[in-house]
Design a protein around this motif. Sequence first.
Motif, short mmCIF file in Angstrom:
data_model
loop_
_atom_site.label_atom_id
_atom_site.label_comp_id
_atom_site.label_asym_id
_atom_site.label_seq_id
_atom_site.Cartn_x
_atom_site.Cartn_y
_atom_site.Cartn_z
N LEU A 8 0.86 -1.19 0.07
CA LEU A 8 0.13 0.11 -0.15
C LEU A 8 0.68 1.24 -0.09
O LEU A 8 0.52 2.26 -0.54
CB LEU A 8 -0.95 -0.04 1.40
N ALA A 9 2.10 1.20 0.67
CA ALA A 9 2.94 2.22 0.43
C ALA A 9 3.22 2.58 -0.45
O ALA A 9 3.63 3.78 -1.07
CB ALA A 9 4.07 2.20 1.79
N ALA A 10 3.48 1.67 -1.26
CA ALA A 10 4.00 1.81 -2.87
C ALA A 10 3.14 1.89 -3.78
O ALA A 10 3.20 2.00 -5.02
CB ALA A 10 4.80 0.42 -3.20
N ALA A 11 1.87 2.03 -3.39
CA ALA A 11 0.61 2.32 -4.28
C ALA A 11 0.68 3.56 -4.97
O ALA A 11 -0.19 3.51 -6.18
CB ALA A 11 -0.55 2.33 -3.34
N ALA A 12 1.66 4.31 -5.22
CA ALA A 12 1.55 5.47 -5.90
C ALA A 12 2.79 5.45 -6.75
O ALA A 12 3.14 6.53 -7.22
CB ALA A 12 1.18 6.73 -5.09
N VAL A 13 3.48 4.30 -6.81
CA VAL A 13 4.54 4.69 -7.97
C VAL A 13 4.07 4.75 -9.18
O VAL A 13 3.08 4.34 -9.81
CB VAL A 13 5.56 3.20 -7.81
N ALA A 14 5.05 5.34 -9.94
CA ALA A 14 4.65 5.60 -11.32
C ALA A 14 4.84 4.70 -12.21
O ALA A 14 5.48 3.50 -12.16
CB ALA A 14 5.70 6.66 -11.76
N LEU A 15 3.92 4.66 -13.45
CA LEU A 15 3.94 3.64 -14.51
C LEU A 15 3.57 4.42 -15.77
O LEU A 15 2.47 5.03 -15.82
CB LEU A 15 3.11 2.63 -14.20
N VAL A 16 4.69 4.61 -16.41
CA VAL A 16 4.33 5.18 -17.92
C VAL A 16 4.75 4.30 -18.86
O VAL A 16 5.94 3.60 -19.12
CB VAL A 16 5.47 6.35 -17.92
N ASP A 98 -3.98 -12.25 -17.26
CA ASP A 98 -5.53 -12.12 -17.44
C ASP A 98 -6.06 -11.20 -16.25
O ASP A 98 -6.93 -10.50 -16.59
CB ASP A 98 -6.17 -13.54 -17.45
N VAL A 99 -5.47 -11.49 -15.09
CA VAL A 99 -6.06 -10.75 -13.74
C VAL A 99 -5.03 -10.31 -13.19
O VAL A 99 -3.96 -11.08 -12.94
CB VAL A 99 -6.88 -11.89 -13.02
N VAL A 100 -5.01 -8.95 -12.87
CA VAL A 100 -3.64 -8.45 -12.17
C VAL A 100 -3.79 -7.55 -10.95
O VAL A 100 -5.00 -6.56 -10.95
CB VAL A 100 -2.89 -7.50 -13.24
N ASN A 101 -3.22 -7.50 -10.08
CA ASN A 101 -3.22 -7.04 -8.67
C ASN A 101 -2.79 -5.58 -8.95
O ASN A 101 -1.56 -5.29 -9.48
CB ASN A 101 -2.55 -7.60 -7.66
N VAL A 102 -3.45 -4.56 -8.84
CA VAL A 102 -3.15 -3.27 -9.38
C VAL A 102 -3.35 -2.14 -8.09
O VAL A 102 -4.22 -2.73 -7.40
CB VAL A 102 -3.82 -2.67 -10.57
N SER A 103 -2.85 -1.04 -8.28
CA SER A 103 -3.32 0.18 -7.52
C SER A 103 -3.88 1.20 -8.41
O SER A 103 -3.77 1.11 -9.60
CB SER A 103 -2.17 0.71 -6.74
N TRP A 151 -10.33 -4.18 -3.94
CA TRP A 151 -9.91 -5.38 -3.17
C TRP A 151 -9.85 -4.83 -1.64
O TRP A 151 -10.82 -4.23 -1.19
CB TRP A 151 -8.60 -5.92 -3.70
N TYR A 152 -8.52 -4.94 -1.07
CA TYR A 152 -8.43 -4.62 0.13
C TYR A 152 -7.99 -3.23 0.48
O TYR A 152 -7.42 -2.40 -0.30
CB TYR A 152 -7.45 -5.39 0.88
N LEU A 153 -8.52 -2.68 1.66
CA LEU A 153 -8.73 -1.43 1.93
C LEU A 153 -7.38 -1.10 3.11
O LEU A 153 -7.38 -2.16 3.90
CB LEU A 153 -9.76 -0.79 2.16
N ASN A 154 -6.75 0.00 3.45
CA ASN A 154 -6.30 0.31 4.66
C ASN A 154 -6.25 1.88 4.89
O ASN A 154 -6.41 2.59 4.10
CB ASN A 154 -4.85 -0.15 4.54
N THR A 155 -6.40 2.09 6.13
CA THR A 155 -6.24 3.20 6.71
C THR A 155 -5.68 3.17 8.17
O THR A 155 -5.52 2.14 8.42
CB THR A 155 -7.51 3.90 6.57
N GLY A 156 -5.65 4.39 8.77
CA GLY A 156 -5.11 4.06 10.11
C GLY A 156 -5.36 5.41 10.82
O GLY A 156 -5.68 6.59 10.30
N MET A 306 -8.16 6.93 2.45
CA MET A 306 -7.69 5.30 2.61
C MET A 306 -7.03 5.13 1.50
O MET A 306 -6.76 5.74 0.36
CB MET A 306 -9.20 4.84 2.14
N TYR A 307 -6.13 3.88 1.54
CA TYR A 307 -5.20 3.33 0.56
C TYR A 307 -6.18 2.04 0.09
O TYR A 307 -7.01 1.47 0.72
CB TYR A 307 -3.99 2.93 1.14
N VAL A 308 -6.06 1.90 -1.44
CA VAL A 308 -6.93 0.76 -1.77
C VAL A 308 -6.05 0.04 -2.98
O VAL A 308 -5.33 0.44 -3.52
CB VAL A 308 -8.14 1.33 -2.43
N MET A 309 -6.44 -1.17 -2.96
CA MET A 309 -5.60 -2.01 -3.81
C MET A 309 -6.97 -2.53 -4.84
O MET A 309 -7.81 -2.59 -4.16
CB MET A 309 -5.26 -3.36 -3.14
#
Length: 429
Positions: A8-16, A98-103, A151-156, A306-309
Amino acid sequence: MSMPRRALAAAAVALVLPLSACGSGGDDSGPTDASGKIEGDITFQTWNLRANFKPYFEGLVADFEKKYPGTRVKWIDQPAEGYPDKISADAAGGTLPDVVNVSPDLVAPLAKAGMALDLDKAAGKYKSEYLSGAWASHQVPGMSGTYAFPWYLNTGPLFYNKSLFTRAGLDPSSPPKTYGDLFADALRMAKKSDGKVATLANVPTIEDFGRYGVQLMNKEGTGFAFNDAKGIELLTEYKQLYDAKALDPQALTATPESSGRKFLTEAVAMNPGSALDLGNFKKQAPDLYKNIGITDQITSTGHVNMYVMGVMVNSRTAHTPAAVAFAHFVTDAHNQMSFAKKVAIFPSTAGSLDDPYFTKEDGTDETRVRIAAAKSLKNAVNYTPVLFSDQMKTALRNEVAKALQGKQSPKAALDNAVKACDQLLKQQG
């Protein structure tokens, strides 16, 4: 840092995506009809989950194949390091699973390139099963559609050190609830400790601007807007904190890990965290653990961050019905709930947060944090714009640092940051 926190901490890495993979604004080239027979071989890719959760995912795959005898799911897991680059390379090479875990930020360029299936069209019947804020988190400004199942969420919450509050003459049973309270308490603590104890360890990020009530982007999603009067006001406040040493002097180069260490060693009075941190405090800093206060995230909007996957379906899969069915299966209420009981994350499915696991106190701090976080997630939002890349984060951070150091005014800093981010946005295509 355990798996989901790290992911989740890595959830905002860039993808170009390379230009060769870019398409014309989400024109899916594969079939969008998911109503056919659920059969065929598909591949499912997760992000740094095998090490800790192999039995869970093997069981998940087995359950799906039992439910749909004509299917076979090959599960692959990629390490956290280099995950965005791996997705980019697979997208460019035509080897995206076919199915990919993404942020959300990872799905945006894939949606723009026409490689993420629009679930509003292909799986809209499932929309009501999810929290509305979670479903919306994988929508892309300027495009219609939703491009991944949440999918899963996180906050704190915010943790605070009661003994440091007491020493500063502040009431440890009454932590700050508003930004005004926070800034006033922070200045008082710095003054009382002669600049030795800061209240905060991090410079403001894009999500902080969001929580403060700043408009982050224009409605069309074509430009950033966080240099408005409210944004300038927030950065001006942080400048005052920095000058008074109420913001840690090393905040300009801080990471979540270094900020956590500052809090652990009682050099900083407040720090965001999650239920996972409490066990760490208990082991590594028992004196701090005895003095831990737990309070809500501070927000001017009434909505915490919240962070979300998510779980995306490749629009070019040869087996759309099976891929959509599996992505939904992974993220349905039953399977999300069982995953949430294995690790401190939260389901994105509607109604799941009303389960006694998220509502019933048992006297432990861990449960108290879990219950508070679950309650706040019901109307939480993902403040980080889907189009806000890692390069944009760096641009904002650099300009904020110049403002805090007095090298430029808060207004000039945010004007420059918006200009840089808008330029990067144009490059995304």
